[in-house]
Design a protein around this motif. Structure first.
Motif, mmCIF file in Angstrom:
data_model
loop_
_atom_site.group_PDB
_atom_site.id
_atom_site.type_symbol
_atom_site.label_atom_id
_atom_site.label_comp_id
_atom_site.label_asym_id
_atom_site.label_seq_id
_atom_site.Cartn_x
_atom_site.Cartn_y
_atom_site.Cartn_z
ATOM 1 N N PHE A 1 48.018 2.584 -6.879
ATOM 2 C CA PHE A 1 47.160 1.849 -5.938
ATOM 3 C C PHE A 1 46.757 2.711 -4.765
ATOM 4 O O PHE A 1 47.287 3.798 -4.541
ATOM 5 C CB PHE A 1 47.884 0.599 -5.437
ATOM 6 C CG PHE A 1 48.358 -0.291 -6.550
ATOM 7 C CD1 PHE A 1 47.452 -1.067 -7.259
ATOM 8 C CD2 PHE A 1 49.696 -0.340 -6.908
ATOM 9 C CE1 PHE A 1 47.881 -1.885 -8.286
ATOM 10 C CE2 PHE A 1 50.135 -1.160 -7.935
ATOM 11 C CZ PHE A 1 49.221 -1.931 -8.640
ATOM 12 N N GLN A 2 45.801 2.164 -4.007
ATOM 13 C CA GLN A 2 45.271 2.850 -2.842
ATOM 14 C C GLN A 2 46.361 3.260 -1.863
ATOM 15 O O GLN A 2 46.425 4.401 -1.427
ATOM 16 C CB GLN A 2 44.327 1.873 -2.156
ATOM 17 C CG GLN A 2 43.379 2.559 -1.261
ATOM 18 C CD GLN A 2 42.276 1.588 -0.849
ATOM 19 O OE1 GLN A 2 42.230 1.140 0.277
ATOM 20 N NE2 GLN A 2 41.389 1.254 -1.757
ATOM 21 N N SER A 3 47.182 2.287 -1.519
ATOM 22 C CA SER A 3 48.348 2.637 -0.728
ATOM 23 C C SER A 3 49.508 2.483 -1.717
ATOM 24 O O SER A 3 49.377 1.794 -2.709
ATOM 25 C CB SER A 3 48.412 1.691 0.474
ATOM 26 O OG SER A 3 49.685 1.170 0.595
ATOM 27 N N GLN B 1 52.191 0.861 -2.261
ATOM 28 C CA GLN B 1 52.633 -0.454 -2.737
ATOM 29 C C GLN B 1 54.028 -0.424 -3.376
ATOM 30 O O GLN B 1 54.272 -1.040 -4.407
ATOM 31 C CB GLN B 1 51.638 -1.055 -3.747
ATOM 32 C CG GLN B 1 50.249 -1.227 -3.218
ATOM 33 C CD GLN B 1 50.125 -2.275 -2.107
ATOM 34 O OE1 GLN B 1 51.117 -2.858 -1.681
ATOM 35 N NE2 GLN B 1 48.929 -2.476 -1.609
ATOM 36 N N LEU C 1 58.060 -1.405 -3.155
ATOM 37 C CA LEU C 1 58.774 -2.537 -2.556
ATOM 38 C C LEU C 1 59.689 -2.010 -1.457
ATOM 39 O O LEU C 1 60.460 -1.077 -1.696
ATOM 40 C CB LEU C 1 59.589 -3.274 -3.618
ATOM 41 C CG LEU C 1 58.722 -3.940 -4.690
ATOM 42 C CD1 LEU C 1 59.583 -4.511 -5.808
ATOM 43 C CD2 LEU C 1 57.877 -5.042 -4.087
ATOM 44 N N PRO C 2 59.591 -2.556 -0.246
ATOM 45 C CA PRO C 2 60.320 -1.976 0.882
ATOM 46 C C PRO C 2 61.840 -1.999 0.706
ATOM 47 O O PRO C 2 62.551 -1.227 1.331
ATOM 48 C CB PRO C 2 59.897 -2.860 2.060
ATOM 49 C CG PRO C 2 59.375 -4.115 1.458
ATOM 50 C CD PRO C 2 58.798 -3.726 0.130
ATOM 51 N N TYR C 3 62.326 -2.907 -0.148
ATOM 52 C CA TYR C 3 63.775 -3.092 -0.222
ATOM 53 C C TYR C 3 64.446 -2.325 -1.363
ATOM 54 O O TYR C 3 65.609 -2.543 -1.653
ATOM 55 C CB TYR C 3 64.127 -4.575 -0.311
ATOM 56 C CG TYR C 3 63.363 -5.348 -1.365
ATOM 57 C CD1 TYR C 3 63.802 -5.360 -2.680
ATOM 58 C CD2 TYR C 3 62.207 -6.049 -1.040
ATOM 59 C CE1 TYR C 3 63.117 -6.068 -3.635
ATOM 60 C CE2 TYR C 3 61.506 -6.755 -1.998
ATOM 61 C CZ TYR C 3 61.966 -6.770 -3.301
ATOM 62 O OH TYR C 3 61.286 -7.460 -4.250
ATOM 63 N N LEU C 4 63.676 -1.421 -2.014
ATOM 64 C CA LEU C 4 64.294 -0.650 -3.097
ATOM 65 C C LEU C 4 64.321 0.823 -2.730
ATOM 66 O O LEU C 4 63.388 1.343 -2.115
ATOM 67 C CB LEU C 4 63.502 -0.832 -4.393
ATOM 68 C CG LEU C 4 63.492 -2.236 -4.999
ATOM 69 C CD1 LEU C 4 62.697 -2.242 -6.300
ATOM 70 C CD2 LEU C 4 64.907 -2.730 -5.259
ATOM 71 N N GLU D 1 65.356 3.362 -7.624
ATOM 72 C CA GLU D 1 65.312 1.963 -8.085
ATOM 73 C C GLU D 1 63.882 1.466 -8.267
ATOM 74 O O GLU D 1 63.623 0.583 -9.087
ATOM 75 C CB GLU D 1 66.022 1.058 -7.062
ATOM 76 C CG GLU D 1 67.511 1.288 -6.991
ATOM 77 C CD GLU D 1 68.138 0.680 -5.746
ATOM 78 O OE1 GLU D 1 69.374 0.646 -5.682
ATOM 79 O OE2 GLU D 1 67.401 0.248 -4.843
ATOM 80 N N LEU E 1 64.278 -0.154 -11.979
ATOM 81 C CA LEU E 1 64.321 -1.617 -12.070
ATOM 82 C C LEU E 1 63.084 -2.183 -12.747
ATOM 83 O O LEU E 1 63.037 -3.363 -13.066
ATOM 84 C CB LEU E 1 64.498 -2.240 -10.689
ATOM 85 C CG LEU E 1 65.883 -2.042 -10.065
ATOM 86 C CD1 LEU E 1 65.951 -2.673 -8.693
ATOM 87 C CD2 LEU E 1 66.960 -2.633 -10.951
ATOM 88 N N PHE E 2 62.080 -1.356 -12.959
ATOM 89 C CA PHE E 2 60.891 -1.848 -13.649
ATOM 90 C C PHE E 2 60.737 -1.206 -15.025
ATOM 91 O O PHE E 2 59.758 -1.423 -15.713
ATOM 92 C CB PHE E 2 59.640 -1.593 -12.807
ATOM 93 C CG PHE E 2 59.642 -2.397 -11.543
ATOM 94 C CD1 PHE E 2 59.395 -3.758 -11.592
ATOM 95 C CD2 PHE E 2 59.933 -1.810 -10.325
ATOM 96 C CE1 PHE E 2 59.418 -4.528 -10.439
ATOM 97 C CE2 PHE E 2 59.970 -2.569 -9.168
ATOM 98 C CZ PHE E 2 59.711 -3.928 -9.228
ATOM 99 N N TYR F 1 64.957 4.671 1.288
ATOM 100 C CA TYR F 1 64.038 3.539 1.269
ATOM 101 C C TYR F 1 62.647 4.049 1.631
ATOM 102 O O TYR F 1 62.524 5.067 2.322
ATOM 103 C CB TYR F 1 64.480 2.472 2.274
ATOM 104 C CG TYR F 1 65.710 1.720 1.849
ATOM 105 C CD1 TYR F 1 65.636 0.817 0.783
ATOM 106 C CD2 TYR F 1 66.929 1.907 2.479
ATOM 107 C CE1 TYR F 1 66.759 0.112 0.377
ATOM 108 C CE2 TYR F 1 68.059 1.204 2.076
ATOM 109 C CZ TYR F 1 67.966 0.318 1.022
ATOM 110 O OH TYR F 1 69.070 -0.373 0.607
ATOM 111 N N SER G 1 60.695 3.282 3.865
ATOM 112 C CA SER G 1 60.484 3.475 5.304
ATOM 113 C C SER G 1 60.981 4.830 5.791
ATOM 114 O O SER G 1 60.652 5.259 6.889
ATOM 115 C CB SER G 1 61.198 2.360 6.072
ATOM 116 O OG SER G 1 62.576 2.360 5.754
ATOM 117 N N ARG H 1 56.076 5.720 -10.880
ATOM 118 C CA ARG H 1 56.228 4.336 -11.338
ATOM 119 C C ARG H 1 55.161 3.988 -12.381
ATOM 120 O O ARG H 1 55.422 3.246 -13.331
ATOM 121 C CB ARG H 1 56.117 3.375 -10.148
ATOM 122 C CG ARG H 1 56.323 1.920 -10.533
ATOM 123 C CD ARG H 1 56.357 1.005 -9.339
ATOM 124 N NE ARG H 1 55.065 0.941 -8.666
ATOM 125 C CZ ARG H 1 54.823 0.209 -7.573
ATOM 126 N NH1 ARG H 1 55.794 -0.502 -7.032
ATOM 127 N NH2 ARG H 1 53.640 0.191 -6.998
#
Lengths: 225, 363
Positions: A93-95, A97, A99-102, A106, A110-111, A138, A140, A154
């Motif tokens: 994706f453009q940004s 995207q 998940l902040p909590y993985l 992961e 996880l996918f 993470y 962040s 991913r």
């Protein structure tokens, strides 16, 4: 010459625009072979995103057919689309995207389906893309380029047939953007995927095998290359 | 897995929510304990009796205190059932301490000493073990009035003196503490008030056994549950309080649902991305239900421990009574309603169109 993986034939799509109809895609056809990176450029509002969402089984065309690896997926029912996307399509994706909590690793594992673990090794992808240090961080804690590289990893994790990238360099500066597209190119070549990248970043077009321009609903190949 | 990772990452946020949920369930459990305690203050004395059925007069309409069965009936009943029998009289009166005019409310439960109706003492000896002339077993609430084993207390209307033989626990009828006396003492009491008194009972308790064949004129067999239901004001009070508790359960669970819905609205884009990369609704629903379950179950368990901890520390006079079974029922209902209310969030996620992720602006 590698075989055609993604085949879009005579795709037409229009939107209701006030009282009139806005024809966004007018009889557009495109073939992409394995190991090939195709770039699509065009002014904003030219329908690049619409083209990508149709190729990505997120939106149905008014007319035309989509074939992935010989399977005519445009005939399938909408409720099966999630599964088709899961099995055949990898999105960037453009940004990023993420998940902040993985943590980095992961985001992939996880996918990933069990059956794809032998085909695509998640830690190896981190090494290939030069982001080993992000495995236990993470999002962040990562830089924009690192996050986008994890997003690339991913996209490949379930061994899809095609890779669709929507402005992958939009949130990055020139040098980092170029690196990211180089990474996409590297993985596409190595894993023989058919990739379509929508972009307005002219500086990375030399990395694509073919460049198309989408304007007024029509797709034309750039001759300069 | 994803469910847990997210909760762990957002520890601070979710701990606050957990705290709120825990407090809500604690409030519900605590109130239901108080409600049950209040209900117990009305009927505990009857509920504690180790009897399955009672023989009451027909005219009593299941109200034990207005029933009267003659002494002859006892014999008739024993020939018609194989169950063990015991006579019971209930009389509300006042009690005085020696050299003190203050009247204390008391309900006499007159029983045959040594019968199955006699409760276990927590202090002192039973009626049959006592060698006093008029022994009495008092509810432990009377201890707080400064009455001790061996003290003499007076019935205020007849001045008959009782000797406190012992204390029993949790024996109340109609919000009044009970004193157990023998039928003999009771007869003396009644005879003192009315010299014409003919011995009769309010009811005859039947411990267990077969009562199907019992046919006695002007009398009927009533189950203990029916008697409790017909203790004046009990049903109305109990229904009101039970209603309050259930409304609270539903409201608290709905609060979880609404909280969760707001969190879901904030995460629509994340769900869109997951849908775009081919994560099915089944797995997304699993994440939501998983998280709600974790939050609700943890809240219920912590609140349960807190409630029982609190109950242990409460003073005796506080009417708090909570059975583990009831507490579990409240918790289970709470968890169930939380999960149901999370369906709104799932419905909302199912409406997210993954197309919004493509070509959208970065935010």
């Amino acid at each position: 010459m590698s075989k055609t993986i993604l085949k879009l034939e005579h795709i037409t799509k229009s939107y209701q625009d006030g009282s009139g109809k806005n024809l966004v895609l007018n009889d557009v056809s495109l073939d992409v072979n394995g190991g090939e990176l195709v770039a699509i450029v065009g002014p904003s509002g030219s329908g690049k995103s619409t083209f990508l969402t149709i190729a990505g089984m997120l939106l149905s065309p008014d007319a035309g057919a989509i074939t992935i690896n010989g399977e005519r997926v445009s005939d399938s029912k909408k409720k099966n689309w999630t599964k088709i996307r899961h099995e055949h399509i990898g999105f960037i994706f453009q940004s990023h995207q993420l998940l902040p909590y993985l943590k980095g690793l992961e985001q992939l594992t996880l996918f990933q389906d069990k059956k794809n673990r032998d085909k695509v090794n998640a830690p190896d992808m981190f090494t290939e893309l030069g982001i080993e240090k992000c495995k236990n961080q993470y999002p962040s804690e990562m830089s924009g380029g690192e996050k986008q590289r994890i997003a690339i990893a991913r996209a490949f994790i379930n061994d899809p047939d095609i890779i669709l990238a929507d402005e992958p360099t939009a949130s990055l500066d020139g040098a980092r953007g170029r690196q990211v597209v180089e990474m996409i190119r590297l993985e596409v070549k190595k894993r023989e995927k058919a990739a379509v990248m929508v972009t307005h970043d002219e500086r990375v077009l030399d990395l694509a095998d073919r460049v198309y321009r989408l304007e007024n609903g029509a797709l034309t190949q750039n001759n300069e290359k | 897995m994803l469910a847990w990772k997210e909760l762990f990452y957002g520890k601070k946020k979710y701990l606050l929510i957990e705290l709120l949920i825990t407090l809500l369930i604690f409030m519900v459990l605590f109130l239901s304990g108080l409600a049950e305690g209040l209900g117990r203050a009305v009927v505990a004395g009857i509920d504690n009796l180790d009897a399955a059925y009672f023989l009451l007069s027909d005219s009593a309409e299941d109200i034990i205190t207005v029933s009267n069965v003659s002494a002859d009936t006892y014999g008739q009943l024993s020939s018609q059932t194989d169950g063990e029998l015991a006579a019971l009289d209930i009389q509300r009166m006042y009690l005085c301490r020696q050299n003190d005019d203050e009247k204390l409310n008391i309900v006499y439960f007159a029983i045959e000493p040594g019968s199955f109706l006699e409760p276990k003492t927590i202090e002192g000896v039973s009626l049959s073990e006592s060698d006093a002339e008029n022994p009495i077993l008092l509810d432990d609430d009377f201890m707080l009035e400064g009455i001790k084993v061996g003290d003499t207390v007076l019935d205020s209307s007849t001045d008959i003196a009782f000797t406190v033989a012992g204390f029993v626990k949790d024996e109340m009828y109609g919000h009044v503490s009970i004193g157990f006396i023998s039928i003999d003492t009771y007869t003396k009491l009644r005879t003192e008030l009315n010299p014409m008194y003919q011995q009769e009972y309010h009811a005859i308790a039947i411990k267990d056994g077969n009562v199907d064949g019992v046919q006695i004129e002007d009398a009927q067999i009533v189950s203990k549950a029916d008697i409790i239901q017909n203790v004046p004001s009990y049903t109305a009070e109990h229904m009101t309080i039970t209603m309050i508790v259930w409304v609270l359960i539903i409201v608290s669970a709905a609060i979880i649902g609404i909280f969760y819905y707001i969190l879901t609205l904030q995460k629509r884009r994340q769900f869109g991305v997951m849908k775009a990369i081919g994560v099915g609704m089944g797995r997304l629903s699993g994440i939501v239900i998983g998280q709600v379950c974790i939050i609700a179950v943890c809240g219920a368990v912590i609140a349960g421990l807190l409630t029982f901890g609190m109950a242990a520390a409460l003073p005796e006079t506080m009417p708090f009574y909570l059975k583990i079974g009831n507490a579990l029922l409240v918790m289970a209902a709470f968890i169930f309603i939380s999960i149901v209310s999370s369906l709104i969030s799932i419905w909302n996620i199912s409406k997210v169109d993954p197309i919004t992720v493509i070509g959208g602006t970065d935010e």
